[in-house]
Design an enzyme around this catalytic site. Sequence first.
Site, PDB file in Angstrom:
ATOM      1  N   ASP A  53       0.701  -1.098   0.096  1.00 22.44           N
ATOM      2  CA  ASP A  53      -0.190   0.009   0.133  1.00 22.44           C
ATOM      3  C   ASP A  53       0.903   1.276  -0.065  1.00 22.44           C
ATOM      4  OD1 ASP A  53      -2.338   1.769   1.067  1.00 22.44           O
ATOM      5  OD2 ASP A  53      -3.263  -0.082   0.912  1.00 22.44           O
TER       6      ASP A  53
ATOM      7  N   ASN B  53     -13.879   0.462  -6.048  1.00 19.85           N
ATOM      8  CA  ASN B  53     -14.930   1.293  -5.778  1.00 19.85           C
ATOM      9  C   ASN B  53     -15.929   2.147  -6.750  1.00 19.85           C
ATOM     10  OD1 ASN B  53     -13.921   0.850  -3.144  1.00 19.85           O
ATOM     11  ND2 ASN B  53     -12.923   2.727  -3.034  1.00 19.85           N
TER      12      ASN B  53
ATOM     13  N   HIS C 209      -3.334   5.746   3.917  1.00 18.41           N
ATOM     14  CA  HIS C 209      -4.061   4.594   3.511  1.00 18.41           C
ATOM     15  C   HIS C 209      -3.267   3.358   3.910  1.00 18.41           C
ATOM     16  CE1 HIS C 209      -5.812   1.974   0.510  1.00 18.41           C
ATOM     17  NE2 HIS C 209      -6.982   2.504   0.476  1.00 18.41           N
TER      18      HIS C 209
ATOM     19  N   SER D 112     -11.378  -1.058   0.065  1.00 23.93           N
ATOM     20  CA  SER D 112      -9.663  -0.954   0.483  1.00 23.93           C
ATOM     21  C   SER D 112      -9.838  -1.436   1.861  1.00 23.93           C
ATOM     22  CB  SER D 112      -9.048   0.431   0.432  1.00 23.93           C
ATOM     23  OG  SER D 112      -8.378   0.579  -0.631  1.00 23.93           O
TER      24      SER D 112
END
Lengths: 79, 431
Positions: B184, B310, B216, B378
């Site tokens: 990530d 998404n 994130h 996520s």
Amino acid sequence: MDEAQVQSVIVTIDDAHLADIQSVAHRLGAAGLQVSRVMSTIGIIAGRAPASSIAHLKAVRGVLEIEADREMHAFGGAE
Amino acid sequence: MTDHPTFSASATREPERTSGRFVVTFRDDDVAKGMATLAKRAAIRSLPSAADFTDSALDMTQLSAAGGAVFPTLGVAVVTLDDDALSSLMAAHSDDADGAILDIEPERMFYALTDDAGLSLAYLQGYRDAADNLYERARASVDAATAAAASGFFDDAQSTWGLKATRAVNSQRTGSAIKLAVLDTGFDLQHPDFRGRRIVTASFVSGQTVQDGHGHGTHCIGTSCGSTDGSGRRYGVAQKATIHAGKVLADNGSGSTSGILAGMEWAINSGCQVISMSLGNTVSTPSTAYEKIGQRALQKRCLIIAAAGNHRPGTVGQPANSPSILAVGAVDSQMRLASFSCGSGNAGGANVDLVGPGVAVYSSTKLPTRYASWNGTSMATPHVAGVAALWAQTSAANRGAALWQLLTARALRLPLAARDVGVGLVQSPPT
């Protein structure tokens, strides 16, 4: 076809040549790929090559596929 | 001996005919209904019940004297039947396929176990009771989960809703000795909640260290491998997993595939059993590279888990749309599909495999913010990765494809479209 139009590519090595990925990397180099990273566990070679050479690179022995190095993004954030 | 039938029922029925007792098995263990049929068809009105004896220890002598007995726990009766009663009962059985009588067998079947194997009826009943008890507990667990799912989950002082929904709070497992990689935006190494944790790091973004300048990565690591916040609220699933934080996305949240692949190579070579990737694109056709890597990872007993995306109504993007990579969609705390969660695509394997908590997910993030509630597939993905680590801890056999199979087999079915939620909501090991 502009020779100068260099792009980042991801080369997937076929199963039969996994153990011999360095040789495939050398052949790709000779065919015009600027090799940036050889990943022997996952069987991937990353590099850069002129767009015009992609078809030629795909014909190299041991190459399963050549794809563009796509950008990926984080899939989450604040409410 | 060609003149003798080779199946045992006929061969063994001969000596039993003289005793005339039969084992009648009631459908659905419905003793009352079965006994009513016995009364009507075979004029059998009262039988001693094994339940009336101490420890259900009805012995064979008592059974003989009474002409039979009923075993409520077993859902059977042993009865003496004359030829007329037997014919009447057999007729009732064959006339009504859904009737109260499931089966009628010569009593020998019962004695065979009692005599030959040395197993008493009391023992068998105990065995049956134990099996019933296990079944009931398993069913109660599923029922409880289903009921809880129906009424929704909430964050409270003890834990986040996602840990309750995935039943991580009910599991004793911690992911100890399991290596879990999160590829990530890196990780905030200064975060106080992770002091003392073993964290292996690497950056595959040129010019940037693993330090998370986005937040994130720290959020995803918090969900998959974190523990509790400063107030004691738990938000992490695999609290003792060894964290492998690979920075493959730059501080702006984006990264090249070459860097991501380098991170995957690193994670597999590091012996990670689970790789969590809360990243992707919107390309609906699978990538050969990611598919091959997924296969090669599974062969090396490593499971790759990736976010479905998404961009609903768009379908699962790369890399989650690879058949060899587990694709995770998102649900909210009321078990509704997250409005953004991508559905299954048309390409082979480009389907959502299961879902995790992905709306209003409270977890750690980079300082000075420290904590945040975020939305996204996520956020669902590290829930699944953490649960995978818990399952991996339960047995060394739970790796790669076996781990995948376990995650999907144990998922909680949801009353939502399979193309959106796959097999359902990921669930932690029950113990």
